[in-house]
Design a protein around this motif. Structure first.
Motif, mmCIF file in Angstrom:
data_model
loop_
_atom_site.group_PDB
_atom_site.id
_atom_site.type_symbol
_atom_site.label_atom_id
_atom_site.label_comp_id
_atom_site.label_asym_id
_atom_site.label_seq_id
_atom_site.Cartn_x
_atom_site.Cartn_y
_atom_site.Cartn_z
ATOM 1 N N ARG A 154 17.258 25.969 -45.567
ATOM 2 C CA ARG A 154 17.135 26.537 -46.917
ATOM 3 C C ARG A 154 18.143 25.895 -47.869
ATOM 4 O O ARG A 154 17.825 25.606 -49.028
ATOM 5 C CB ARG A 154 17.352 28.049 -46.855
ATOM 6 C CG ARG A 154 17.338 28.767 -48.207
ATOM 7 C CD ARG A 154 15.978 28.661 -48.914
ATOM 8 N NE ARG A 154 15.986 29.340 -50.204
ATOM 9 C CZ ARG A 154 15.560 30.586 -50.409
ATOM 10 N NH1 ARG A 154 15.107 31.311 -49.402
ATOM 11 N NH2 ARG A 154 15.577 31.110 -51.608
ATOM 12 N N ASP B 124 8.401 27.577 -53.790
ATOM 13 C CA ASP B 124 8.339 28.842 -53.053
ATOM 14 C C ASP B 124 7.867 28.621 -51.618
ATOM 15 O O ASP B 124 8.421 29.192 -50.673
ATOM 16 C CB ASP B 124 7.416 29.829 -53.769
ATOM 17 C CG ASP B 124 7.991 30.297 -55.101
ATOM 18 O OD1 ASP B 124 9.225 30.212 -55.269
ATOM 19 O OD2 ASP B 124 7.205 30.737 -55.957
ATOM 20 N N ARG C 40 10.693 27.050 -49.647
ATOM 21 C CA ARG C 40 11.727 28.036 -49.302
ATOM 22 C C ARG C 40 11.282 28.934 -48.149
ATOM 23 O O ARG C 40 12.058 29.221 -47.233
ATOM 24 C CB ARG C 40 12.059 28.872 -50.536
ATOM 25 C CG ARG C 40 12.821 28.122 -51.623
ATOM 26 C CD ARG C 40 13.058 29.002 -52.829
ATOM 27 N NE ARG C 40 13.883 28.331 -53.837
ATOM 28 C CZ ARG C 40 13.483 28.112 -55.086
ATOM 29 N NH1 ARG C 40 12.279 28.513 -55.492
ATOM 30 N NH2 ARG C 40 14.300 27.507 -55.929
ATOM 31 N N ARG C 41 10.025 29.387 -48.193
ATOM 32 C CA ARG C 41 9.521 30.236 -47.105
ATOM 33 C C ARG C 41 9.546 29.491 -45.782
ATOM 34 O O ARG C 41 9.972 30.040 -44.749
ATOM 35 C CB ARG C 41 8.099 30.690 -47.413
ATOM 36 C CG ARG C 41 8.002 31.772 -48.477
ATOM 37 C CD ARG C 41 6.627 32.406 -48.478
ATOM 38 N NE ARG C 41 5.581 31.433 -48.754
ATOM 39 C CZ ARG C 41 5.141 31.125 -49.977
ATOM 40 N NH1 ARG C 41 5.655 31.715 -51.043
ATOM 41 N NH2 ARG C 41 4.166 30.238 -50.130
ATOM 42 N N ARG C 42 9.106 28.249 -45.811
ATOM 43 C CA ARG C 42 9.098 27.437 -44.587
ATOM 44 C C ARG C 42 10.523 27.223 -44.071
ATOM 45 O O ARG C 42 10.793 27.321 -42.870
ATOM 46 C CB ARG C 42 8.420 26.106 -44.882
ATOM 47 C CG ARG C 42 8.562 25.031 -43.829
ATOM 48 C CD ARG C 42 7.717 25.282 -42.626
ATOM 49 N NE ARG C 42 7.661 24.079 -41.795
ATOM 50 C CZ ARG C 42 7.364 24.081 -40.517
ATOM 51 N NH1 ARG C 42 7.072 25.217 -39.901
ATOM 52 N NH2 ARG C 42 7.331 22.960 -39.832
ATOM 53 N N ASP D 222 13.136 29.156 -44.539
ATOM 54 C CA ASP D 222 13.645 30.414 -43.988
ATOM 55 C C ASP D 222 13.087 30.672 -42.595
ATOM 56 O O ASP D 222 13.804 31.151 -41.704
ATOM 57 C CB ASP D 222 13.278 31.582 -44.917
ATOM 58 C CG ASP D 222 14.065 31.560 -46.219
ATOM 59 O OD1 ASP D 222 15.108 30.871 -46.275
ATOM 60 O OD2 ASP D 222 13.626 32.225 -47.180
ATOM 61 N N GLN D 223 11.831 30.352 -42.387
ATOM 62 C CA GLN D 223 11.234 30.504 -41.058
ATOM 63 C C GLN D 223 11.921 29.607 -40.037
ATOM 64 O O GLN D 223 12.225 30.032 -38.915
ATOM 65 C CB GLN D 223 9.741 30.185 -41.114
ATOM 66 C CG GLN D 223 8.914 31.186 -41.894
ATOM 67 C CD GLN D 223 7.505 30.676 -42.175
ATOM 68 O OE1 GLN D 223 7.155 29.548 -41.832
ATOM 69 N NE2 GLN D 223 6.701 31.511 -42.826
#
Length: 424
Positions: free
Chosen positions: A25, A51, A54-56, A58-59
């Motif tokens: 991130r 977005d 960022r989601r990827r 964080d995962q």
């Protein structure tokens, strides 16, 4: 002072994430910050997915272990390469809002290896000669080359550590040279091209832009290739000035000779390899094959939307219309003879050292530069790597091109690391 995350090489970033010293991130945010600061000048991107990135990230940060060799690495995807959620415009108004809904095979492989799609990078129209909006980050008044202009500029300007390219004439190696980054065009057919808009199927080859040669080993590993062992001896290098040496800028010729001397001083056996005189027809052969196959690739667009095609692309298609079967047969014969010449060369040399471009990036944004020193290698399908080395009289990057045997890409990457180390 610690290096900013977006300025790390892919190799260094992967290592830091494996050691829990860097989060995916944080790397994504650093790249997005750089884009926000510089995109208004460089214009490297066609579309961004902050977005989703960022989601990827964080995962990936929740994983106990890296998922693959490119864990957490943001990607700039050339805009002729399909992505699931972002438009794939191919640099043309015809496909301005076109969303394929599926990732290209080459994107799927890197995402499965842990990479993060940051966005779509600018391409020239259908990866041809009609320039896009991107500027050279080293001097905004100069071309970044094409057709993989956005990816090369994004990597050079620290917006992303890895960028996709494709090459049909010189669209990976030349942008790498003009933007001062490491560029790799693989052996023809080395990667699955499903989901990549074709220009000339007998020539189109996937490539990448990175910041050091070791990053290429990570990319190759993501595609299932084992890195070559580090060299235990100095290389045997064929200095290939080519038949068009006098068309290279004087500063570029001087730079290549300087690199040859430095590598010889480091222990390499450097000898001249004289390109056979009959190779002079390979430039015409490549252009004929490329333009003929372009008429097949863009037949539908030409029929339905001729008013939305550039004059330069229409000119290519008109050239392709006039290419005869006899001329295509001549292309095949010339390739076979040249491959035989190279087979003999590889008995004496590990790789060839040649110009990557005429010289520095030319001024102006309407002309992406001449692929003179790339066309024939693309026709022959050889793996090629551009390595930045020094700058020219206008302070813009100069580059070297390493050319290796067919399907010996991993060994060429290993030699590129050796060269990089001894020229640094």
């Amino acid at each position: 002072m610690a290096t900013a995350p977006n300025k790390l090489t892919a190799s260094a970033a992967v290592q830091r994430m494996a050691q829990k010293r860097l989060k995916a991130r944080d790397l994504v945010e650093a790249c997005l910050d750089r884009i926000e600061a510089r995109e208004g000048q460089v214009h490297a991107w066609e579309a961004l997915d902050p977005d989703g990135a960022r989601r990827r990230a964080d995962q990936l940060d929740k994983r106990a272990r890296p998922v693959g060799p490119l864990h957490g690495i943001p990607l700039a995807v050339k805009d002729i390469i399909a992505t699931r959620t972002l438009p794939t415009t191919c640099g043309s108004p015809i496909y301005r809002d076109h969303v394929v809904g599926k990732d290209a095979a080459c994107v799927t492989q890197l995402v499965q290896a842990g990479a993060i799609v940051l966005g779509k990078s600018v391409t020239t129209e259908f990866a041809g000669a009609h320039a896009g909006k991107t500027h050279n980050p080293h001097n905004l008044r100069h071309t970044p080359a094409g057709s993989s202009s956005g990816s090369a500029a994004a990597v050079a300007d620290f917006m992303a550590p890895v960028g996709y390219g494709t090459q049909t004439a010189g669209s990976v190696i030349r942008p790498g040279a003009f933007n001062g980054v490491v560029a790799y065009k693989g052996t023809y057919g080395w990667a699955d091209m499903a989901g990549v808009k074709p220009y000339a199927k007998s020539l189109d080859t996937l490539g990448f832009f990175v910041r050091e040669a070791n990053d290429l080993a990570l990319i190759r590993a993501a595609y299932g290739h084992a890195p070559a062992d580090p060299p235990t001896r100095a290389p045997r290098i064929g200095l290939c000035r080519t038949l068009w040496w006098d068309q290279a800028d004087a500063s570029n010729r001087k730079n290549i000779e300087a690199a040859a001397r430095a590598l010889r001083a480091a222990g390499a056996k450097v000898r001249t390899w004289n390109m056979p005189e009959n190779w002079d027809g390979l430039l015409t052969a490549q252009n004929r094959l490329m333009s003929k196959e372009a008429t097949q690739s863009y037949a539908a667009e030409r029929k339905r939307f001729p008013h939305l095609l550039s004059a330069s692309l229409l000119g290519v298609l008109e050239t392709g219309d006039s290419v005869s079967r006899a001329q295509l047969a001549d292309v095949k014969k010339r390739k076979q003879r040249a491959h035989a010449d190279l087979a003999q060369a590889w008995e004496d040399f590990d790789f060839l050292l040649a110009p990557a471009a005429k010289g520095e990036a030319p001024a102006g944004l309407g002309n992406t530069g001449d692929p003179l020193f790339n066309r024939f290698w693309t026709l022959l399908g050889t793996p090629c790597i551009a390595l930045p080395f020094n700058t020219g009289p206008f302070g813009l990057p100069l580059s070297l091109q390493l050319v290796g045997p067919l399907r010996d890409d991993d060994q060429l990457v290993a030699w590129a690391r050796w060269v990089e180390q001894h020229l640094s």
